[in-house]
Design a protein around this motif. Structure first.
Motif, PDB file in Angstrom:
ATOM      1  N   VAL A 227      24.259  63.895  91.374  1.00 58.15           N
ATOM      2  CA  VAL A 227      24.872  62.670  91.892  1.00 58.15           C
ATOM      3  C   VAL A 227      25.208  62.787  93.364  1.00 58.15           C
ATOM      4  CG1 VAL A 227      27.233  63.405  91.295  1.00 58.15           C
ATOM      5  CG2 VAL A 227      26.742  60.962  91.577  1.00 58.15           C
ATOM      6  N   GLY A 228      25.220  61.651  94.044  1.00 54.81           N
ATOM      7  CA  GLY A 228      25.781  61.591  95.390  1.00 54.81           C
ATOM      8  C   GLY A 228      24.772  61.301  96.467  1.00 54.81           C
ATOM      9  N   GLU A 229      23.531  61.680  96.246  1.00 52.84           N
ATOM     10  CA  GLU A 229      22.498  61.514  97.267  1.00 52.84           C
ATOM     11  C   GLU A 229      21.151  61.682  96.571  1.00 52.84           C
ATOM     12  OE1 GLU A 229      22.314  65.035  99.731  1.00 52.84           O
ATOM     13  OE2 GLU A 229      23.696  66.039  98.397  1.00 52.84           O
TER      14      GLU A 229
ATOM     15  N   CYS B  68      19.678  64.623  84.574  1.00 54.93           N
ATOM     16  CA  CYS B  68      20.093  63.234  84.745  1.00 54.93           C
ATOM     17  C   CYS B  68      20.429  63.014  86.208  1.00 54.93           C
ATOM     18  CB  CYS B  68      21.310  62.920  83.878  1.00 54.93           C
ATOM     19  SG  CYS B  68      20.954  62.986  82.121  1.00 54.93           S
ATOM     20  N   ASP B  69      19.495  62.382  86.912  1.00 61.97           N
ATOM     21  CA  ASP B  69      19.755  61.998  88.300  1.00 61.97           C
ATOM     22  C   ASP B  69      20.469  60.658  88.213  1.00 61.97           C
ATOM     23  OD1 ASP B  69      19.743  61.206  90.916  1.00 61.97           O
ATOM     24  OD2 ASP B  69      17.566  61.247  91.161  1.00 61.97           O
ATOM     25  N   THR B  70      21.784  60.688  88.456  1.00 60.35           N
ATOM     26  CA  THR B  70      22.609  59.509  88.219  1.00 60.35           C
ATOM     27  C   THR B  70      22.875  58.765  89.516  1.00 60.35           C
ATOM     28  OG1 THR B  70      24.702  60.697  88.534  1.00 60.35           O
ATOM     29  CG2 THR B  70      23.769  60.719  86.311  1.00 60.35           C
ATOM     30  N   TRP B  71      22.377  57.538  89.613  1.00 63.10           N
ATOM     31  CA  TRP B  71      22.670  56.728  90.802  1.00 63.10           C
ATOM     32  C   TRP B  71      23.827  55.780  90.535  1.00 63.10           C
ATOM     33  CZ3 TRP B  71      22.951  51.463  91.392  1.00 63.10           C
ATOM     34  CH2 TRP B  71      23.320  51.062  92.704  1.00 63.10           C
ATOM     35  N   TRP B  72      24.779  55.785  91.442  1.00 64.86           N
ATOM     36  CA  TRP B  72      25.886  54.825  91.386  1.00 64.86           C
ATOM     37  C   TRP B  72      26.705  54.942  92.648  1.00 64.86           C
ATOM     38  CZ3 TRP B  72      31.159  56.538  89.954  1.00 64.86           C
ATOM     39  CH2 TRP B  72      31.265  57.912  89.744  1.00 64.86           C
ATOM     40  N   GLN B  73      27.812  54.187  92.728  1.00 66.42           N
ATOM     41  CA  GLN B  73      28.609  54.111  93.954  1.00 66.42           C
ATOM     42  C   GLN B  73      30.094  53.967  93.625  1.00 66.42           C
ATOM     43  OE1 GLN B  73      26.641  50.304  95.148  1.00 66.42           O
ATOM     44  NE2 GLN B  73      25.930  51.496  96.898  1.00 66.42           N
ATOM     45  N   THR B  74      30.936  54.203  94.621  1.00 69.77           N
ATOM     46  CA  THR B  74      32.369  53.946  94.457  1.00 69.77           C
ATOM     47  C   THR B  74      32.567  52.523  93.927  1.00 69.77           C
ATOM     48  OG1 THR B  74      32.772  55.387  96.346  1.00 69.77           O
ATOM     49  CG2 THR B  74      34.573  53.936  95.688  1.00 69.77           C
ATOM     50  N   GLU B  75      31.807  51.606  94.469  1.00 69.51           N
ATOM     51  CA  GLU B  75      31.973  50.193  94.133  1.00 69.51           C
ATOM     52  C   GLU B  75      31.503  49.859  92.720  1.00 69.51           C
ATOM     53  OE1 GLU B  75      30.472  51.506  96.732  1.00 69.51           O
ATOM     54  OE2 GLU B  75      31.063  50.511  98.597  1.00 69.51           O
TER      55      GLU B  75
ATOM     56  N   GLY C 296      23.408  48.266  99.372  1.00 70.31           N
ATOM     57  CA  GLY C 296      23.244  49.003 100.627  1.00 70.31           C
ATOM     58  C   GLY C 296      22.205  50.109 100.524  1.00 70.31           C
ATOM     59  N   ASP C 297      21.555  50.231  99.366  1.00 67.40           N
ATOM     60  CA  ASP C 297      20.559  51.285  99.172  1.00 67.40           C
ATOM     61  C   ASP C 297      19.134  50.738  99.153  1.00 67.40           C
ATOM     62  OD1 ASP C 297      21.909  53.791  98.983  1.00 67.40           O
ATOM     63  OD2 ASP C 297      22.745  53.157  97.064  1.00 67.40           O
ATOM     64  N   GLY C 298      18.224  51.572  99.621  1.00 67.72           N
ATOM     65  CA  GLY C 298      16.807  51.285  99.491  1.00 67.72           C
ATOM     66  C   GLY C 298      16.295  51.919  98.202  1.00 67.72           C
TER      67      GLY C 298
ATOM     68  N   GLY D  88      17.905  56.021  99.602  1.00 71.17           N
ATOM     69  CA  GLY D  88      18.989  56.253 100.564  1.00 71.17           C
ATOM     70  C   GLY D  88      19.472  54.953 101.179  1.00 71.17           C
ATOM     71  N   ARG D  89      20.484  55.075 102.022  1.00 72.55           N
ATOM     72  CA  ARG D  89      21.121  53.889 102.581  1.00 72.55           C
ATOM     73  C   ARG D  89      20.189  53.162 103.544  1.00 72.55           C
ATOM     74  NH1 ARG D  89      26.026  52.759 100.059  1.00 72.55           N
ATOM     75  NH2 ARG D  89      26.194  51.268 101.774  1.00 72.55           N
ATOM     76  N   VAL D  90      20.292  51.845 103.526  1.00 76.93           N
ATOM     77  CA  VAL D  90      19.536  51.049 104.490  1.00 76.93           C
ATOM     78  C   VAL D  90      20.468  50.478 105.553  1.00 76.93           C
ATOM     79  CG1 VAL D  90      17.658  50.475 102.909  1.00 76.93           C
ATOM     80  CG2 VAL D  90      19.684  49.002 102.988  1.00 76.93           C
TER      81      VAL D  90
ATOM     82  N   HIS E  60      28.808  63.050 100.858  1.00 76.30           N
ATOM     83  CA  HIS E  60      29.975  62.289 101.320  1.00 76.30           C
ATOM     84  C   HIS E  60      29.520  61.125 102.171  1.00 76.30           C
ATOM     85  CE1 HIS E  60      32.056  65.661  99.794  1.00 76.30           C
ATOM     86  NE2 HIS E  60      31.976  66.434 100.852  1.00 76.30           N
ATOM     87  N   ARG E  61      30.107  59.978 101.890  1.00 73.49           N
ATOM     88  CA  ARG E  61      29.757  58.773 102.642  1.00 73.49           C
ATOM     89  C   ARG E  61      30.524  58.705 103.937  1.00 73.49           C
ATOM     90  NH1 ARG E  61      29.921  53.614  98.743  1.00 73.49           N
ATOM     91  NH2 ARG E  61      30.154  52.402 100.644  1.00 73.49           N
ATOM     92  N   ILE E  62      29.825  58.577 105.046  1.00 73.65           N
ATOM     93  CA  ILE E  62      30.488  58.505 106.339  1.00 73.65           C
ATOM     94  C   ILE E  62      29.896  57.347 107.132  1.00 73.65           C
ATOM     95  CG2 ILE E  62      30.846  59.768 108.513  1.00 73.65           C
ATOM     96  CD1 ILE E  62      30.767  62.334 106.734  1.00 73.65           C
TER      97      ILE E  62
HETATM   98  C1  7RM Z   1      28.754  58.353  93.161  1.00 71.78           C
HETATM   99  C2  7RM Z   1      28.792  58.301  94.662  1.00 71.78           C
HETATM  100  C3  7RM Z   1      27.333  56.094  97.052  1.00 71.78           C
HETATM  101  C4  7RM Z   1      26.011  56.269  97.744  1.00 71.78           C
HETATM  102  C5  7RM Z   1      24.937  55.359  97.208  1.00 71.78           C
HETATM  103  C6  7RM Z   1      23.685  56.141  97.528  1.00 71.78           C
HETATM  104  C7  7RM Z   1      24.106  57.574  97.323  1.00 71.78           C
HETATM  105  C8  7RM Z   1      24.625  58.329  94.984  1.00 71.78           C
HETATM  106  C9  7RM Z   1      22.642  58.841  94.245  1.00 71.78           C
HETATM  107  C10 7RM Z   1      22.519  58.365  95.562  1.00 71.78           C
HETATM  108  C11 7RM Z   1      20.234  58.651  95.467  1.00 71.78           C
HETATM  109  C12 7RM Z   1      21.458  59.249  93.551  1.00 71.78           C
HETATM  110  N1  7RM Z   1      29.508  57.299  95.217  1.00 71.78           N
HETATM  111  N2  7RM Z   1      23.768  58.061  95.992  1.00 71.78           N
HETATM  112  N3  7RM Z   1      23.964  58.809  93.929  1.00 71.78           N
HETATM  113  N4  7RM Z   1      21.329  58.264  96.173  1.00 71.78           N
HETATM  114  N5  7RM Z   1      20.271  59.132  94.220  1.00 71.78           N
HETATM  115  N6  7RM Z   1      21.481  59.731  92.316  1.00 71.78           N
HETATM  116  O1  7RM Z   1      28.204  59.133  95.290  1.00 71.78           O
HETATM  117  O2  7RM Z   1      30.294  55.764  96.985  1.00 71.78           O
HETATM  118  O3  7RM Z   1      30.396  58.133  97.415  1.00 71.78           O
HETATM  119  O4  7RM Z   1      28.283  57.055  97.470  1.00 71.78           O
HETATM  120  O5  7RM Z   1      25.524  57.592  97.518  1.00 71.78           O
HETATM  121  O6  7RM Z   1      23.321  55.948  98.863  1.00 71.78           O
HETATM  122  O7  7RM Z   1      25.002  54.099  97.842  1.00 71.78           O
HETATM  123  S1  7RM Z   1      29.684  57.061  96.809  1.00 71.78           S
END
Ligand code: 7RM
Length: 631
Positions: A368-370, A392-399, A482-484, A497-499, A508-510
């Motif tokens: 998770v996270g990237e 399990c490559d888990t995609w999700w966000q704080t939101e 916000g993701d591609g 990744g982010r667009v 970490h999101r910065i």
């Molecule tokens: C859970 C978390 C969210 C952003 C998200 C993406 C990136 C998170 C994946 C991912 C590719 C994944 N929350 N992201 N998981 N990108 N594959 N499995 O990380 O709010 O801190 O970040 O992280 O860009 O928008 S977060």
């Protein structure tokens, strides 16, 4: 509801689209409600105004604790592994955790905390952190956890944005071979936090700290004064449960608000279905509770599900790079959940750190996270999973509050670097630059979600308009991530990744704007521009272009000063990896910085800078290339 085959997944998915209210009504039956809801869902994505389980009453801690105290009192709820490998782990059974949460909830009440108050929590990864979070939830106080690596100023900004009336912290923290001051940082923050009346301090390092009469209190002393019984406060489904600040492409971090009923349902539903946790399993998520992953998948999802959740105080490389695998071996971990950056870093240390460890208990590996690159995916699969675990490559966000796109362990097929398929109840949509939906195979697209799910962001604290602008205006009628994203011919999703102008450094999101603000406050800095660039371990690194009033006499020293300023203002995680002093920035005639060009130069790839004819001063590009040593 627990899906147990791919056929069941497909049926559940279909039902969730055909009859979302029926589907989510059924899922929610698995939890304890004081009063049932009258409507499953009320929604409007334009305002946005989203309500789940309308009229339902509950307390999330009755689901995370009381229920399990009745059904499995002596099962470990949390197993805590301390920083030092030779120190004993601590197990908190559901019964003990319940008692400690109730006791601390009474401490909060004694200090005037009531339902709806905002409480800032700034703590290291010790059991008291989970206890503090759950104690807030017990009495309906809204927790706002601030990651322990953030600066005093970051704490103050968050405390002031939410008008927190209390901060819960510790004297200090152990992280690897470092000792970190926590209370001292809080003290610095407090200089600018007029709403904070009380500070509760748990001891960890027993570092000397200042304690001000009438404001600062010791956790241990206060808990002795109260009883271990604390009835849970009845909450409405839509009462806020917590605020968690996260970075966006503009301005200061925003306070993402999650509410009680929907968040409970989705965090537990997603935990159970993605990880397929079985009774008796040990589940280990390596995240920090200061981030959403720790909220949803160390505390709420696992505990509401009655699972056993590990909590690790230290870092993956202390005392050596085998620490995670020692923990897996020692506690016979069955489900392990970490970030690609950790995987890439540990890969590099060599087989002596993993090859002789007994990892045979592992069944499921999460990421998770990237985006996870293919090399890391394959290494994880072969060396840690021994080819026997689902990744399990888990995609999700704080939101989103919970996992949105991911394989369900041992149910969904997997493919390296792909997050695969949406969970039932999640309706992704890819759109092109013009906002047109792309159907079928897509080689690139912007990822939106077209229908609400129970743990969707409700608002950004104190600024609803911002929530609307950021998430619900780019593609009206849809939530924009916000993701591609790409989708292959089989319908499998891969998040690229982010667009937007958000950088993902070690998961970490910065926000680039935040870092630029910090840089611009350094003496002598006229202007700056920050972009992300590919980094072997961190995923992305931070590259800063800086214009100084005058060329620094000792550039290396000035760079270090600038890093100190960023650390002071945001925290060490926002420090640029590279700084380049330049005399100008590539701008359009309307004054917009062309980040596309800066990204290319940071990557070291100037073969395709694209159209630079709209630049105010194209010569700037040549100058920057020369400064970067690229021609
Ligand atoms: C859970 C978390 C969210 C952003 C998200 C993406 C990136 C998170 C994946 C991912 C590719 C994944 N929350 N992201 N998981 N990108 N594959 N499995 O990380 O709010 O801190 O970040 O992280 O860009 O928008 S977060």
């Amino acid at each position: 509801m627990r899906i147990s085959s791919f056929e069941e997944y497909e049926l559940a998915y279909k039902k969730s689209v055909d009859d979302p209210e029926g589907f989510w009504g059924e899922v929610a039956q698995n939890f304890e409600w004081r009063k049932p809801w009258t409507r499953v869902l009320d929604w409007n994505f334009d305002k946005p105004d989203i309500k789940w389980y309308v009229g339902g009453k509950l307390n999330i801690t009755e689901n995370a604790l009381d229920r399990h105290v009745r059904e499995r009192p002596n099962q470990p709820a949390i197993i805590w592994e301390p920083n030092e490998k030779d120190d004993d782990p601590v197990t908190l059974t559901y019964k003990v955790l319940h008692e400690r949460v109730c006791r601390f909830a009474n401490v909060l009440k004694n200090h005037g905390v009531v339902k709806g108050d905002r409480i800032c929590i700034y703590m290291p990864m010790i059991p008291e952190l989970a206890i503090a979070v759950l104690a807030c939830a017990r009495i309906g106080a809204i927790h706002s956890v601030v990651f322990g690596g953030f600066s005093a100023k970051s704490i103050a900004d968050r405390v002031n944005d939410a008008n927190c009336k209390m901060i819960i912290t510790t004297d200090g923290a152990f992280r690897g071979n470092k000792r970190i001051a926590m209370k001292e940082t809080v003290d610095d923050a407090l200089i600018g936090c007029p709403t904070v009346e009380k500070v509760l301090v748990a001891t960890r390092t027993r570092t000397p700290v200042s304690m001000i009469k009438g404001r600062d209190y010791w956790w241990e002393e206060e808990t002795k004064k109260v009883s271990a019984e604390c009835p849970a406060t009845e909450m409405d489904s839509e009462d806020p449960l917590f605020i968690l600040y996260t970075s966006g492409s503009t301005g200061k971090p925003k306070g993402v608000v999650h509410t009680t009923g929907g968040y409970m349902v989705y965090s537990a539903y997603s935990f159970q279905n993605v990880f397929q946790n079985n009774p008796g399993d040990v589940y280990f998520c390596t995240a920090d509770i200061g981030w959403i992953t720790g909220h949803s998948y160390i505390i709420y999802g696992p505990l509401v599900s009655g699972a056993t959740s590990m909590m690790f105080e230290g870092v993956p490389t202390y005392p050596d790079a085998g620490r995670f695998w020692d923990i897996v071996e020692r506690h016979k971990v069955n489900i392990f959940y970490t970030a690609p950056t950790a995987i890439r870093s540990l890969m590099g240390f060599g087989p002596e750190f993993w090859k002789d460890k007994d990892l045979s208990s592992l069944r499921v590996l999460g990421s998770v996270g990237e985006p996870i690159n293919e090399e890391a995916w394959t290494w994880y699969n072969e060396n840690i999973g021994k080819g026997n675990c689902t990744i399990c490559d888990t995609w999700w966000q704080t939101e989103t509050g919970g996992i949105m796109i991911s394989p369900l362990a041992n149910i969904t097929p997997t493919k390296p670097t792909y997050a695969m398929l949406p969970l039932p109840g999640v309706q992704p949509m890819l759109v092109d630059e013009k906002g047109e939906e792309i159907t079928g195979n897509a080689i690139s697209g912007n990822l939106c979600i077209k229908f609400p799910w129970p743990s969707i962001i409700r608002t950004t604290w104190g600024d609803h308009e911002r929530c609307k602008q950021v998430y619900f205006s780019a593609y009206p009628g849809n939530y924009f991530t916000g993701d591609g994203c790409i989708r292959d011919k089989d319908g499998y999703y891969r998040i690229t990744g982010r667009v937007d102008d958000v950088i993902n450094v070690s998961g970490h999101r910065i926000g680039t704007a935040e870092v630029e603000d910090a840089l611009n406050s350094h003496t002598g800095v006229v202007e700056s521009a920050v972009v992300g660039y590919p980094h072997e371990i961190k995923g992305q690194g931070i590259f800063a272009y800086i214009i100084m009033e005058s060329q620094p006499h000792e550039p290396e020293l000035t760079k270090k000063d600038i890093l100190a300023t960023v650390t002071r203002i945001i925290g060490p995680i926002a420090k640029p990896d590279q700084i380049l002093f330049v005399s100008g920035l590539p701008k359009t005639r309307s004054g917009k910085i062309m980040r596309r060009i800066l990204r290319k130069i940071a990557e070291g790839d100037v073969s395709s800078l694209g159209d630079t004819s709209t630049l105010l001063d194209p010569a700037v590009v040549e100058e920057i290339k020369a400064a970067a040593g690229i021609s």
